[in-house]
Design a protein around this motif. Structure first.
Motif, PDB file in Angstrom:
ATOM      1  N   LEU A  12      -6.863  -2.337   7.964  1.00  0.00           N
ATOM      2  CA  LEU A  12      -7.073  -1.637   6.691  1.00  0.00           C
ATOM      3  C   LEU A  12      -6.791  -2.559   5.499  1.00  0.00           C
ATOM      4  O   LEU A  12      -7.469  -2.498   4.479  1.00  0.00           O
ATOM      5  N   LEU A  13      -5.773  -3.419   5.654  1.00  0.00           N
ATOM      6  CA  LEU A  13      -5.421  -4.370   4.585  1.00  0.00           C
ATOM      7  C   LEU A  13      -6.610  -5.261   4.243  1.00  0.00           C
ATOM      8  O   LEU A  13      -6.843  -5.590   3.083  1.00  0.00           O
ATOM      9  N   GLU A  14      -7.353  -5.653   5.293  1.00  0.00           N
ATOM     10  CA  GLU A  14      -8.516  -6.526   5.068  1.00  0.00           C
ATOM     11  C   GLU A  14      -9.664  -5.770   4.406  1.00  0.00           C
ATOM     12  O   GLU A  14     -10.486  -6.351   3.711  1.00  0.00           O
ATOM     13  N   LYS A  15      -9.704  -4.469   4.669  1.00  0.00           N
ATOM     14  CA  LYS A  15     -10.827  -3.672   4.161  1.00  0.00           C
ATOM     15  C   LYS A  15     -10.758  -3.402   2.659  1.00  0.00           C
ATOM     16  O   LYS A  15     -11.783  -3.251   2.002  1.00  0.00           O
ATOM     17  N   VAL A  16      -9.540  -3.304   2.136  1.00  0.00           N
ATOM     18  CA  VAL A  16      -9.395  -2.961   0.708  1.00  0.00           C
ATOM     19  C   VAL A  16      -9.038  -4.213  -0.091  1.00  0.00           C
ATOM     20  O   VAL A  16      -7.998  -4.830   0.154  1.00  0.00           O
ATOM     21  N   ASN A  17      -9.875  -4.563  -1.027  1.00  0.00           N
ATOM     22  CA  ASN A  17      -9.639  -5.732  -1.879  1.00  0.00           C
ATOM     23  C   ASN A  17      -8.387  -5.553  -2.718  1.00  0.00           C
ATOM     24  O   ASN A  17      -8.231  -4.526  -3.378  1.00  0.00           O
ATOM     25  N   GLY A  18      -7.494  -6.528  -2.699  1.00  0.00           N
ATOM     26  CA  GLY A  18      -6.321  -6.490  -3.568  1.00  0.00           C
ATOM     27  C   GLY A  18      -5.151  -5.701  -3.018  1.00  0.00           C
ATOM     28  O   GLY A  18      -4.125  -5.592  -3.670  1.00  0.00           O
ATOM     29  N   LEU A  19      -5.310  -5.151  -1.798  1.00  0.00           N
ATOM     30  CA  LEU A  19      -4.184  -4.426  -1.194  1.00  0.00           C
ATOM     31  C   LEU A  19      -3.293  -5.444  -0.482  1.00  0.00           C
ATOM     32  O   LEU A  19      -3.763  -6.209   0.358  1.00  0.00           O
ATOM     33  N   HIS A  20      -1.991  -5.453  -0.850  1.00  0.00           N
ATOM     34  CA  HIS A  20      -1.088  -6.477  -0.320  1.00  0.00           C
ATOM     35  C   HIS A  20      -0.252  -5.977   0.848  1.00  0.00           C
ATOM     36  O   HIS A  20       0.167  -6.757   1.687  1.00  0.00           O
ATOM     37  N   CYS A  21       0.025  -4.701   0.869  1.00  0.00           N
ATOM     38  CA  CYS A  21       1.004  -4.249   1.854  1.00  0.00           C
ATOM     39  C   CYS A  21       0.869  -2.748   2.161  1.00  0.00           C
ATOM     40  O   CYS A  21       0.595  -1.960   1.256  1.00  0.00           O
ATOM     41  N   ILE A  22       1.016  -2.401   3.427  1.00  0.00           N
ATOM     42  CA  ILE A  22       1.125  -0.979   3.819  1.00  0.00           C
ATOM     43  C   ILE A  22       2.421  -0.853   4.609  1.00  0.00           C
ATOM     44  O   ILE A  22       2.663  -1.617   5.551  1.00  0.00           O
ATOM     45  N   LEU A  23       3.219   0.100   4.213  1.00  0.00           N
ATOM     46  CA  LEU A  23       4.545   0.233   4.794  1.00  0.00           C
ATOM     47  C   LEU A  23       4.760   1.688   5.201  1.00  0.00           C
ATOM     48  O   LEU A  23       4.537   2.588   4.397  1.00  0.00           O
ATOM     49  N   ILE A  24       5.162   1.904   6.430  1.00  0.00           N
ATOM     50  CA  ILE A  24       5.539   3.263   6.842  1.00  0.00           C
ATOM     51  C   ILE A  24       7.042   3.258   7.077  1.00  0.00           C
ATOM     52  O   ILE A  24       7.557   2.451   7.861  1.00  0.00           O
ATOM     53  N   THR A  25       7.729   4.118   6.344  1.00  0.00           N
ATOM     54  CA  THR A  25       9.202   4.152   6.440  1.00  0.00           C
ATOM     55  C   THR A  25       9.661   5.593   6.648  1.00  0.00           C
ATOM     56  O   THR A  25       8.851   6.512   6.560  1.00  0.00           O
ATOM     57  N   ASP A  26      10.968   5.743   6.904  1.00  0.00           N
ATOM     58  CA  ASP A  26      11.505   7.103   6.850  1.00  0.00           C
ATOM     59  C   ASP A  26      11.925   7.376   5.396  1.00  0.00           C
ATOM     60  O   ASP A  26      11.748   6.514   4.542  1.00  0.00           O
ATOM     61  N   ARG A  27      12.466   8.548   5.122  1.00  0.00           N
ATOM     62  CA  ARG A  27      12.706   8.873   3.709  1.00  0.00           C
ATOM     63  C   ARG A  27      13.854   8.066   3.088  1.00  0.00           C
ATOM     64  O   ARG A  27      14.011   8.037   1.875  1.00  0.00           O
ATOM     65  N   ASP A  28      14.662   7.384   3.940  1.00  0.00           N
ATOM     66  CA  ASP A  28      15.724   6.528   3.399  1.00  0.00           C
ATOM     67  C   ASP A  28      15.234   5.111   3.127  1.00  0.00           C
ATOM     68  O   ASP A  28      16.004   4.250   2.709  1.00  0.00           O
ATOM     69  N   GLY A  29      13.978   4.861   3.421  1.00  0.00           N
ATOM     70  CA  GLY A  29      13.419   3.530   3.151  1.00  0.00           C
ATOM     71  C   GLY A  29      13.541   2.571   4.319  1.00  0.00           C
ATOM     72  O   GLY A  29      13.279   1.378   4.170  1.00  0.00           O
ATOM     73  N   VAL A  30      13.947   3.085   5.489  1.00  0.00           N
ATOM     74  CA  VAL A  30      14.060   2.214   6.666  1.00  0.00           C
ATOM     75  C   VAL A  30      12.655   1.958   7.209  1.00  0.00           C
ATOM     76  O   VAL A  30      11.950   2.899   7.577  1.00  0.00           O
ATOM     77  N   LYS A  85       4.923  12.176   3.357  1.00  0.00           N
ATOM     78  CA  LYS A  85       4.529  12.712   4.670  1.00  0.00           C
ATOM     79  C   LYS A  85       5.807  13.019   5.435  1.00  0.00           C
ATOM     80  O   LYS A  85       5.973  12.588   6.576  1.00  0.00           O
ATOM     81  N   LEU A  86       6.744  13.655   4.753  1.00  0.00           N
ATOM     82  CA  LEU A  86       8.081  13.834   5.302  1.00  0.00           C
ATOM     83  C   LEU A  86       8.046  14.367   6.737  1.00  0.00           C
ATOM     84  O   LEU A  86       7.255  15.257   7.012  1.00  0.00           O
ATOM     85  N   PRO A  87       8.843  13.760   7.619  1.00  0.00           N
ATOM     86  CA  PRO A  87       9.937  12.803   7.363  1.00  0.00           C
ATOM     87  C   PRO A  87       9.506  11.358   7.124  1.00  0.00           C
ATOM     88  O   PRO A  87      10.357  10.475   7.065  1.00  0.00           O
ATOM     89  N   LEU A  88       8.214  11.119   6.982  1.00  0.00           N
ATOM     90  CA  LEU A  88       7.769   9.738   6.763  1.00  0.00           C
ATOM     91  C   LEU A  88       7.317   9.542   5.308  1.00  0.00           C
ATOM     92  O   LEU A  88       6.955  10.497   4.645  1.00  0.00           O
ATOM     93  N   VAL A  89       7.355   8.292   4.892  1.00  0.00           N
ATOM     94  CA  VAL A  89       6.832   7.930   3.576  1.00  0.00           C
ATOM     95  C   VAL A  89       5.877   6.748   3.784  1.00  0.00           C
ATOM     96  O   VAL A  89       6.224   5.791   4.481  1.00  0.00           O
ATOM     97  N   ILE A  90       4.665   6.840   3.240  1.00  0.00           N
ATOM     98  CA  ILE A  90       3.735   5.709   3.316  1.00  0.00           C
ATOM     99  C   ILE A  90       3.688   5.046   1.949  1.00  0.00           C
ATOM    100  O   ILE A  90       3.505   5.727   0.936  1.00  0.00           O
ATOM    101  N   THR A  91       3.883   3.747   1.925  1.00  0.00           N
ATOM    102  CA  THR A  91       3.852   2.995   0.661  1.00  0.00           C
ATOM    103  C   THR A  91       2.730   1.962   0.720  1.00  0.00           C
ATOM    104  O   THR A  91       2.641   1.201   1.682  1.00  0.00           O
ATOM    105  N   PHE A  92       1.877   1.981  -0.283  1.00  0.00           N
ATOM    106  CA  PHE A  92       0.825   0.970  -0.415  1.00  0.00           C
ATOM    107  C   PHE A  92       1.150   0.146  -1.655  1.00  0.00           C
ATOM    108  O   PHE A  92       1.439   0.718  -2.704  1.00  0.00           O
ATOM    109  N   ILE A  93       1.105  -1.161  -1.540  1.00  0.00           N
ATOM    110  CA  ILE A  93       1.315  -2.012  -2.714  1.00  0.00           C
ATOM    111  C   ILE A  93       0.067  -2.875  -2.897  1.00  0.00           C
ATOM    112  O   ILE A  93      -0.384  -3.527  -1.949  1.00  0.00           O
ATOM    113  N   GLY A  94      -0.492  -2.802  -4.087  1.00  0.00           N
ATOM    114  CA  GLY A  94      -1.706  -3.578  -4.358  1.00  0.00           C
ATOM    115  C   GLY A  94      -1.639  -4.237  -5.712  1.00  0.00           C
ATOM    116  O   GLY A  94      -0.676  -4.035  -6.470  1.00  0.00           O
ATOM    117  N   SER A  95      -2.640  -5.024  -6.034  1.00  0.00           N
ATOM    118  CA  SER A  95      -2.689  -5.657  -7.350  1.00  0.00           C
ATOM    119  C   SER A  95      -3.024  -4.584  -8.393  1.00  0.00           C
ATOM    120  O   SER A  95      -3.481  -3.491  -8.044  1.00  0.00           O
TER     121      SER A  95
END
Lengths: 125, 93
Positions: A12-30, A85-95
């Motif tokens: 997915l990272l390759e598919k979206v221009n300028g997307l740097h990171c996809i992170l799946i964490t729990d709600r505490d950021g782990v 998406k509790l108990p999960l959090v999805i974080t996308f970081i892009g330009s």
């Protein structure tokens, strides 16, 4: 399971221009699964940055508009999109000029993979 | 503020065989959608247009026609930096 998911996130990272990171964490950021390019800002990958979303989404849910689903934060050179998406959090970081709508549409594609992960996190002590 | 855009959208929808219409900004966020055009497709439409623009970057943005058996989707970009994307879904009959 996690390896497959990581591979898929990298795809997915390759598919979206300028997307740097996809992170799946729990709600505490782990972090549970992480796919990142070397352009991803290190400060945004730390648990204290990600766990702030947990508080923000709780507060935003009290505004009388229903449960908060997504928070988009635009910075001078990055944009951060976090999905509740509790108990999960999805974080996308892009330009800053990355296609926000395209990132938002990834939600539907990632969702089927989250079910098992959410069960594991919910059952963890 | 969006009255003018709504008016244009309604006008497009009155055209024969048009089944849907969507407008998006340069960040892929939906500005207006009518008919069978889904709000979530705004990002993808902008992404397709961005890729098509890379083919000949010195020329003005192309109009893209995605053609299927029964339907067509026409995508056009207006403006370059703070541009707007328009996609129209048309029945082939």
């Amino acid at each position: 399971m996690v390896d497959d998911l990581r591979k898929y996130l990298n795809h997915l990272l390759e598919k979206v221009n300028g997307l740097h990171c996809i992170l799946i964490t729990d709600r505490d950021g782990v972090p549970l699964v992480r796919a990142a390019t070397d352009k991803a800002p290190q400060a945004a990958l730390t648990p204290n940055f990600i766990s702030t979303f947990g508080m923000a989404t709780d507060q935003a849910s009290k505004l009388g508009l229903g449960r908060n689903k997504t928070i988009i934060s635009m910075y001078s050179s990055y944009q951060v999109i976090q999905m509740n998406k509790l108990p999960l959090v999805i974080t996308f970081i892009g330009s800053d000029n990355c296609n926000t709508g395209h990132i938002l549409s990834l939600e539907n594609q990632i969702e089927p993979f989250l079910k098992d992960l959410a069960t594991v996190v919910a059952e963890a002590p | 503020m969006e009255k003018e855009l709504d008016r244009v959208t309604d006008e497009i929808m009155l055209t024969p065989n048009v089944t849907g219409c969507i407008f998006a900004d340069h960040q892929g966020l939906c500005l207006a959608a009518k008919g069978n055009a889904h709000v979530d497709s705004a990002g993808l439409i902008v992404a397709i247009s961005e890729q098509a623009c890379k083919i000949q970057p010195n020329l003005k943005p192309p109009t893209i026609n995605l053609e299927a058996d029964k339907k067509q989707c026409l995508i056009q970009r207006h403006g370059t930096i703070t541009g707007m994307e328009a996609a129209i879904f048309v029945n082939n009959d």
